[in-house]
Design an enzyme around this catalytic site. Structure first.
Site, PDB file in Angstrom:
ATOM      1  N   ASP A 274       0.840  -1.206   0.000  1.00 16.56           N
ATOM      2  CA  ASP A 274       0.000   0.000   0.000  1.00 16.56           C
ATOM      3  C   ASP A 274       0.870   1.249   0.000  1.00 16.56           C
ATOM      4  O   ASP A 274       0.472   2.287   0.520  1.00 16.56           O
ATOM      5  CB  ASP A 274      -0.922  -0.018   1.222  1.00 16.56           C
ATOM      6  CG  ASP A 274      -2.042   1.000   1.091  1.00 16.56           C
ATOM      7  OD1 ASP A 274      -2.637   1.371   2.135  1.00 16.56           O
ATOM      8  OD2 ASP A 274      -2.324   1.458  -0.033  1.00 16.56           O
TER       9      ASP A 274
ATOM     10  N   LYS B 217       2.713   3.468  -5.728  1.00 17.22           N
ATOM     11  CA  LYS B 217       2.189   2.425  -6.615  1.00 17.22           C
ATOM     12  C   LYS B 217       3.223   1.937  -7.622  1.00 17.22           C
ATOM     13  O   LYS B 217       3.173   0.805  -8.055  1.00 17.22           O
ATOM     14  CB  LYS B 217       0.927   2.929  -7.333  1.00 17.22           C
ATOM     15  CG  LYS B 217      -0.117   3.492  -6.367  1.00 17.22           C
ATOM     16  CD  LYS B 217      -0.359   2.592  -5.140  1.00 17.22           C
ATOM     17  CE  LYS B 217      -1.011   3.335  -3.988  1.00 17.22           C
ATOM     18  NZ  LYS B 217      -1.039   2.572  -2.718  1.00 17.22           N
TER      19      LYS B 217
ATOM     20  N   ASP C 269      -3.270  -3.062  -2.430  1.00 17.94           N
ATOM     21  CA  ASP C 269      -4.325  -2.056  -2.453  1.00 17.94           C
ATOM     22  C   ASP C 269      -4.219  -1.221  -3.736  1.00 17.94           C
ATOM     23  O   ASP C 269      -3.150  -1.142  -4.351  1.00 17.94           O
ATOM     24  CB  ASP C 269      -4.206  -1.131  -1.224  1.00 17.94           C
ATOM     25  CG  ASP C 269      -5.423  -0.217  -1.070  1.00 17.94           C
ATOM     26  OD1 ASP C 269      -5.266   0.867  -0.489  1.00 17.94           O
ATOM     27  OD2 ASP C 269      -6.525  -0.584  -1.552  1.00 17.94           O
ATOM     28  N   ASN C 270      -5.318  -0.609  -4.146  1.00 14.46           N
ATOM     29  CA  ASN C 270      -5.329   0.414  -5.199  1.00 14.46           C
ATOM     30  C   ASN C 270      -4.951  -0.078  -6.593  1.00 14.46           C
ATOM     31  O   ASN C 270      -4.344   0.665  -7.374  1.00 14.46           O
ATOM     32  CB  ASN C 270      -4.384   1.567  -4.839  1.00 14.46           C
ATOM     33  CG  ASN C 270      -4.613   2.090  -3.465  1.00 14.46           C
ATOM     34  OD1 ASN C 270      -3.740   2.006  -2.608  1.00 14.46           O
ATOM     35  ND2 ASN C 270      -5.798   2.620  -3.218  1.00 14.46           N
TER      36      ASN C 270
ATOM     37  N   GLU D 170     -11.414   4.154  -0.894  1.00 12.50           N
ATOM     38  CA  GLU D 170     -11.829   4.445   0.483  1.00 12.50           C
ATOM     39  C   GLU D 170     -12.664   5.728   0.559  1.00 12.50           C
ATOM     40  O   GLU D 170     -12.334   6.746  -0.017  1.00 12.50           O
ATOM     41  CB  GLU D 170     -10.621   4.556   1.430  1.00 12.50           C
ATOM     42  CG  GLU D 170      -9.502   5.447   0.968  1.00 12.50           C
ATOM     43  CD  GLU D 170      -8.433   4.707   0.205  1.00 12.50           C
ATOM     44  OE1 GLU D 170      -8.736   3.667  -0.420  1.00 12.50           O
ATOM     45  OE2 GLU D 170      -7.289   5.161   0.186  1.00 12.50           O
TER      46      GLU D 170
HETATM   47  C1  LIG Z   1      -5.084  10.013  -8.861  1.00 11.35           C
HETATM   48  C2  LIG Z   1      -5.299   9.513  -7.450  1.00 11.35           C
HETATM   49  C3  LIG Z   1      -4.536  10.010  -6.389  1.00 11.35           C
HETATM   50  C4  LIG Z   1      -4.727   9.545  -5.093  1.00 11.35           C
HETATM   51  C5  LIG Z   1      -5.691   8.572  -4.883  1.00 11.35           C
HETATM   52  C6  LIG Z   1      -5.928   8.086  -3.518  1.00 11.35           C
HETATM   53  C7  LIG Z   1      -5.013   7.039  -2.963  1.00 11.35           C
HETATM   54  C8  LIG Z   1      -5.628   5.988  -2.310  1.00 11.35           C
HETATM   55  C9  LIG Z   1      -4.832   5.030  -1.682  1.00 11.35           C
HETATM   56  O1  LIG Z   1      -5.417   3.972  -1.015  1.00 11.35           O
HETATM   57  C10 LIG Z   1      -3.443   5.105  -1.704  1.00 11.35           C
HETATM   58  O2  LIG Z   1      -2.739   4.109  -1.062  1.00 11.35           O
HETATM   59  C11 LIG Z   1      -2.833   6.177  -2.358  1.00 11.35           C
HETATM   60  C12 LIG Z   1      -1.349   6.335  -2.390  1.00 11.35           C
HETATM   61  O3  LIG Z   1      -0.828   7.133  -3.171  1.00 11.35           O
HETATM   62  N1  LIG Z   1      -0.658   5.631  -1.504  1.00 11.35           N
HETATM   63  C13 LIG Z   1       0.783   5.836  -1.390  1.00 11.35           C
HETATM   64  C14 LIG Z   1       1.166   5.561   0.040  1.00 11.35           C
HETATM   65  C15 LIG Z   1       2.314   5.991   0.531  1.00 11.35           C
HETATM   66  C16 LIG Z   1       2.676   5.754   1.953  1.00 11.35           C
HETATM   67  O4  LIG Z   1       3.757   4.807   2.010  1.00 11.35           O
HETATM   68  C17 LIG Z   1       4.975   5.485   2.276  1.00 11.35           C
HETATM   69  N2  LIG Z   1       5.925   4.984   1.288  1.00 11.35           N
HETATM   70  C18 LIG Z   1       5.866   5.160  -0.029  1.00 11.35           C
HETATM   71  N3  LIG Z   1       6.855   4.490  -0.646  1.00 11.35           N
HETATM   72  C19 LIG Z   1       7.577   3.892   0.327  1.00 11.35           C
HETATM   73  C20 LIG Z   1       8.717   3.054   0.313  1.00 11.35           C
HETATM   74  N4  LIG Z   1       9.330   2.719  -0.839  1.00 11.35           N
HETATM   75  N5  LIG Z   1       9.192   2.588   1.492  1.00 11.35           N
HETATM   76  C21 LIG Z   1       8.555   2.917   2.634  1.00 11.35           C
HETATM   77  N6  LIG Z   1       7.461   3.699   2.719  1.00 11.35           N
HETATM   78  C22 LIG Z   1       6.990   4.191   1.559  1.00 11.35           C
HETATM   79  C23 LIG Z   1       4.678   6.961   2.188  1.00 11.35           C
HETATM   80  O5  LIG Z   1       5.513   7.719   3.039  1.00 11.35           O
HETATM   81  C24 LIG Z   1       3.230   6.999   2.613  1.00 11.35           C
HETATM   82  O6  LIG Z   1       3.092   6.885   4.015  1.00 11.35           O
HETATM   83  C25 LIG Z   1      -3.616   7.152  -3.003  1.00 11.35           C
HETATM   84  C26 LIG Z   1      -6.437   8.066  -5.921  1.00 11.35           C
HETATM   85  C27 LIG Z   1      -6.248   8.541  -7.217  1.00 11.35           C
HETATM   86 MG   LIG Z   2      -3.998   2.512  -0.498  1.00 12.49          MG
END
Ligand SMILES: Cc1ccc(Cc2cc(O)c(O)c(C(=O)NC/C=C/[C@H]3O[C@@H](n4cnc5c(N)ncnc54)[C@H](O)[C@@H]3O)c2)cc1
Ligand SMILES: [Mg+2]
Length: 214
Positions: free
Chosen positions: A141, A144, A169-170, A199
């Site tokens: 999660d 992506k 997820d997603n 969500e």
């Molecule tokens: C166009 C659009 C935009 C947004 C949404 C909505 C939407 C709905 C969702 O359920 C989503 O999970 C997301 C989403 O972008 N999730 C990214 C989540 C990152 C978290 O993980 C952390 N992280 C990221 N890479 C790493 C990594 N390598 N090692 C360790 N931690 C990492 C970050 O520090 C954050 O804590 C977005 C829907 C559609």
């Molecule tokens: Mg998510």
């Protein structure tokens, strides 16, 4: 405006949830994100699918990629058997600091190891640092575009065994097209899509459950 959204989520937990009661922590975050401020937790609808996968699998070792505020960490950890361990990776220190407090409020810090750092750096060190052999379940999660490279990295590091489950997820929104193509076409996975919604919204999204065949 003085605080960040994760800090406001933590405050909602501290004001509305009962210490030591994971379900009340989950409910407090869902209430806040549905009625006050949307946030990217897996949420209550997809969360039920997550719960059913965890309960059915009864995993001993779980890896979560992307802790954020710890919402799914609390959902998963609250369903684990007594000696099971959940390692969750988060590279944003502010998010990690909030997640630690959310996990502690739920009383689950004994089951959860929150590691601050990037998945790409830590996956190769899992065995030596945490004595992990293989993971029974991985919940993806985080960013992506990291789902596929991190899955290949876990394969290369021997962290998956016959029967290990990847739950992502997603896979529709925001979408993980390269990851989906891989797990759905690789002979090494048996993949299944669980249709749901993004969500707290009516947009389509879903979870992809992929069993590693070894
Ligand atoms: C166009 C659009 C935009 C947004 C949404 C909505 C939407 C709905 C969702 O359920 C989503 O999970 C997301 C989403 O972008 N999730 C990214 C989540 C990152 C978290 O993980 C952390 N992280 C990221 N890479 C790493 C990594 N390598 N090692 C360790 N931690 C990492 C970050 O520090 C954050 O804590 C977005 C829907 C559609
Ligand atoms: Mg998510």
């Amino acid at each position: 405006t003085w605080s960040t959204r994760p800090q406001r989520i933590l405050r909602a937990v501290q004001q509305s949830a009962t210490r030591g009661d994971p379900r009340s922590v989950v409910r407090a975050i869902d209430q806040f994100c549905r009625h006050k401020e949307w946030a990217m937790n897996v949420g209550d609808e997809k969360g039920c699918i997550l719960d059913s996968v965890v309960s059915e699998l009864n995993p001993s070792t779980v890896l979560e990629l992307g802790t954020y505020c710890g919402y799914s960490t609390v959902r998963i950890a609250s369903l684990l058997p007594p000696h099971a361990k959940l390692i969750t990776l988060e590279f944003n220190p502010d998010f990690a600091a909030v997640a630690r407090q959310v996990i502690a409020w739920a009383g689950l810090q004994g089951k959860v190891q929150l590691v601050e750092g990037a998945s790409g750096d830590w996956i190769p060190k899992m065995k030596e640092q945490f004595g992990v052999k293989t993971f029974d379940l991985v919940f993806l999660d985080h960013w992506k575009d990291r789902y596929l490279p991190d899955t290949k990295l876990m394969e290369e590091c021997g962290l998956l065994r016959k029967g290990s489950i990847l739950l992502a997820d997603n896979v529709i929104c925001p979408g993980t097209p390269d990851y989906l193509e891989y797990v759905r076409n690789s002979p090494r996975y048996k993949s299944q899509y669980f249709k749901s919604h993004l969500e707290y919204t009516k947009a389509e999204d879903g979870l992809e459950k992929s069993v590693f065949l070894g």
